[in-house]
Design a protein around this motif. Structure first.
Motif, mmCIF file in Angstrom:
data_model
loop_
_atom_site.group_PDB
_atom_site.id
_atom_site.type_symbol
_atom_site.label_atom_id
_atom_site.label_comp_id
_atom_site.label_asym_id
_atom_site.label_seq_id
_atom_site.Cartn_x
_atom_site.Cartn_y
_atom_site.Cartn_z
ATOM 1 N N LEU A 146 46.197 33.197 38.385
ATOM 2 C CA LEU A 146 46.545 34.425 39.098
ATOM 3 C C LEU A 146 45.578 34.675 40.255
ATOM 4 O O LEU A 146 46.002 35.032 41.370
ATOM 5 N N ILE A 147 44.294 34.489 40.019
ATOM 6 C CA ILE A 147 43.295 34.711 41.070
ATOM 7 C C ILE A 147 43.501 33.728 42.212
ATOM 8 O O ILE A 147 43.446 34.100 43.398
ATOM 9 N N SER A 148 43.756 32.465 41.854
ATOM 10 C CA SER A 148 43.983 31.449 42.891
ATOM 11 C C SER A 148 45.195 31.807 43.740
ATOM 12 O O SER A 148 45.185 31.665 44.976
ATOM 13 N N TRP A 149 46.249 32.283 43.087
ATOM 14 C CA TRP A 149 47.444 32.707 43.835
ATOM 15 C C TRP A 149 47.116 33.873 44.752
ATOM 16 O O TRP A 149 47.509 33.902 45.927
ATOM 17 N N ALA A 150 46.375 34.864 44.223
ATOM 18 C CA ALA A 150 46.064 36.066 44.999
ATOM 19 C C ALA A 150 45.223 35.725 46.234
ATOM 20 O O ALA A 150 45.357 36.367 47.285
ATOM 21 N N ARG A 151 44.373 34.723 46.120
ATOM 22 C CA ARG A 151 43.541 34.335 47.265
ATOM 23 C C ARG A 151 44.398 33.819 48.432
ATOM 24 O O ARG A 151 43.997 33.917 49.600
ATOM 25 N N VAL A 211 47.667 40.704 49.045
ATOM 26 C CA VAL A 211 46.981 41.056 47.790
ATOM 27 C C VAL A 211 45.497 41.174 48.089
ATOM 28 O O VAL A 211 44.838 40.192 48.451
ATOM 29 N N ARG A 212 44.949 42.382 47.912
ATOM 30 C CA ARG A 212 43.571 42.649 48.315
ATOM 31 C C ARG A 212 42.600 42.716 47.136
ATOM 32 O O ARG A 212 41.391 42.587 47.327
ATOM 33 N N GLY A 213 43.100 42.920 45.943
ATOM 34 C CA GLY A 213 42.190 43.005 44.810
ATOM 35 C C GLY A 213 42.894 42.886 43.481
ATOM 36 O O GLY A 213 44.090 43.176 43.362
ATOM 37 N N LEU A 214 42.142 42.443 42.461
ATOM 38 C CA LEU A 214 42.615 42.363 41.085
ATOM 39 C C LEU A 214 41.549 42.958 40.183
ATOM 40 O O LEU A 214 40.354 42.656 40.335
ATOM 41 N N GLN A 219 45.396 45.137 37.097
ATOM 42 C CA GLN A 219 45.864 45.925 38.231
ATOM 43 C C GLN A 219 45.864 45.044 39.481
ATOM 44 O O GLN A 219 44.877 44.357 39.749
ATOM 45 N N VAL A 220 46.972 45.083 40.209
ATOM 46 C CA VAL A 220 47.132 44.293 41.426
ATOM 47 C C VAL A 220 47.203 45.263 42.608
ATOM 48 O O VAL A 220 48.127 46.081 42.695
ATOM 49 N N PHE A 221 46.224 45.177 43.501
ATOM 50 C CA PHE A 221 46.183 46.054 44.677
ATOM 51 C C PHE A 221 46.723 45.279 45.871
ATOM 52 O O PHE A 221 46.189 44.209 46.223
ATOM 53 N N ALA A 222 47.775 45.795 46.494
ATOM 54 C CA ALA A 222 48.439 45.064 47.572
ATOM 55 C C ALA A 222 48.866 45.990 48.700
ATOM 56 O O ALA A 222 49.146 47.172 48.484
ATOM 57 N N THR A 223 48.932 45.416 49.907
ATOM 58 C CA THR A 223 49.386 46.182 51.064
ATOM 59 C C THR A 223 50.906 46.248 51.123
ATOM 60 O O THR A 223 51.460 47.072 51.850
ATOM 61 N N ASP A 276 38.080 40.840 44.993
ATOM 62 C CA ASP A 276 37.857 41.963 45.909
ATOM 63 C C ASP A 276 37.670 41.397 47.316
ATOM 64 O O ASP A 276 36.584 40.959 47.684
ATOM 65 N N LYS A 277 38.724 41.406 48.096
ATOM 66 C CA LYS A 277 38.678 40.826 49.433
ATOM 67 C C LYS A 277 38.050 41.745 50.483
ATOM 68 O O LYS A 277 37.620 41.281 51.540
ATOM 69 N N ASP A 278 38.001 43.041 50.189
ATOM 70 C CA ASP A 278 37.584 44.001 51.209
ATOM 71 C C ASP A 278 36.271 44.711 50.881
ATOM 72 O O ASP A 278 35.912 45.681 51.545
ATOM 73 N N GLY A 279 35.590 44.264 49.832
ATOM 74 C CA GLY A 279 34.341 44.918 49.470
ATOM 75 C C GLY A 279 34.525 46.314 48.922
ATOM 76 O O GLY A 279 33.609 47.147 48.995
#
Length: 267
Positions: free
Chosen positions: A10-15, A20-23, A43-47, A113-116
């Motif tokens: 899942l993390i590899s896919w989200a990257r 998708v900005r965070g898990l 929890q999946v945080f997405a734009t 966490d892509k956005d800090g």
């Protein structure tokens, strides 16, 4: 299902997904108290949440999907409760802007966490509020209403209706158990969710009484379980009312009506 492999996939896919900005992992796995049969709550945080709802391939690749529940959480956020062969993943889809500054009442673990944003996320244990007098009165009225209707269904030999009304009564019983325990042990006392881990937090005398609160389809067994349930509910309600200073409810009068209904079936 190997949860470690599934979450890594899942993390590899989200990257690879710009939207998708965070898990975030929550629940017992984040607490370190997971049972072998525990779910994994993510929890999946997405734009672009609608895009993730439309294309479900992202979670179908994680294992052999058996059953899916497409629901919403209490805040209206879409959830996907996915039952795999050998496991279950519960996804909550949230807008990316909801990640920063988020507060969790239980331990959590940031997986991506892509956005800090994680630096602004806090763990703030929830302190449960005592019920207001109106809320307490609502529970008492709903519980006794369910009990009276269950009694009528028993007399009419309508076992399915008995079970439906008993379910309503049990919901109020659990609510009262939680209130009563927090009234005695403090608002921070952890009563968990939907009765989970009750062996750890619920008083042993209450657990013992609960043993008598369920039955099969038989009228006699249903009656005995109903009487045991209302007896426990009443005891806890009276104790809670005293602790919280709420007005006295006339349980005795309603109990007498309940017995009148049940006796009418013996004529």
């Amino acid at each position: 299902m190997d949860y470690g492999d599934a979450i890594s996939t899942l993390i590899s896919w989200a990257r690879t997904r710009p939207d998708v900005r965070g898990l975030v992992l929550t629940g017992s796995a984040a607490e370190g108290t997971a049972h072998p049969l525990s779910d994994r709550d993510i929890q999946v945080f997405a734009t672009d949440v609608p895009a993730l709802l439309e294309d479900e391939s992202w979670w179908t690749r994680l294992g052999e999907v058996l059953v899916v529940e497409r629901l919403e959480d209490d805040d209206g956020n879409p959830t996907r409760l996915v039952y795999y062969a050998g496991g279950k993943l519960d996804f909550t889809l949230l807008p990316a802007v909801a990640f920063a500054g988020r507060s969790y009442d239980r331990p959590f673990k940031v997986l991506l966490d892509k956005d800090g944003a994680a630096g602004t996320v806090v763990h703030r244990p929830e302190v449960a509020m005592a019920p207001e007098a109106d809320e307490f009165s609502e529970s008492v009225n709903w519980a006794w209403a369910a009990a009276l209707m269950a009694a009528k269904a028993i007399v009419r030999d309508e076992p399915w209706s008995v079970k439906l009304r008993d379910h309503d009564l049990k919901e109020e019983l659990l609510r009262m158990i939680e209130w009563e325990h927090r009234a005695r042990y403090g608002s921070g006392f952890d009563t968990r969710y939907l009765g989970t881990r009750l062996r750890r937090w619920m008083d042993s005398d209450v657990q013992a009484e609960l043993e008598r609160c369920w039955s099969g389809f038989g009228a006699r067994d249903s009656e005995q379980a109903l009487l045991a349930t209302v007896s426990l509910y009443r005891r806890l309600a009276e104790r809670t009312a005293r602790h919280l200073g709420f007005p006295v409810f006339d349980h005795e009068r309603v109990a007498a009506e309940l017995h009148t209904i049940l006796r009418s079936g013996t004529k």
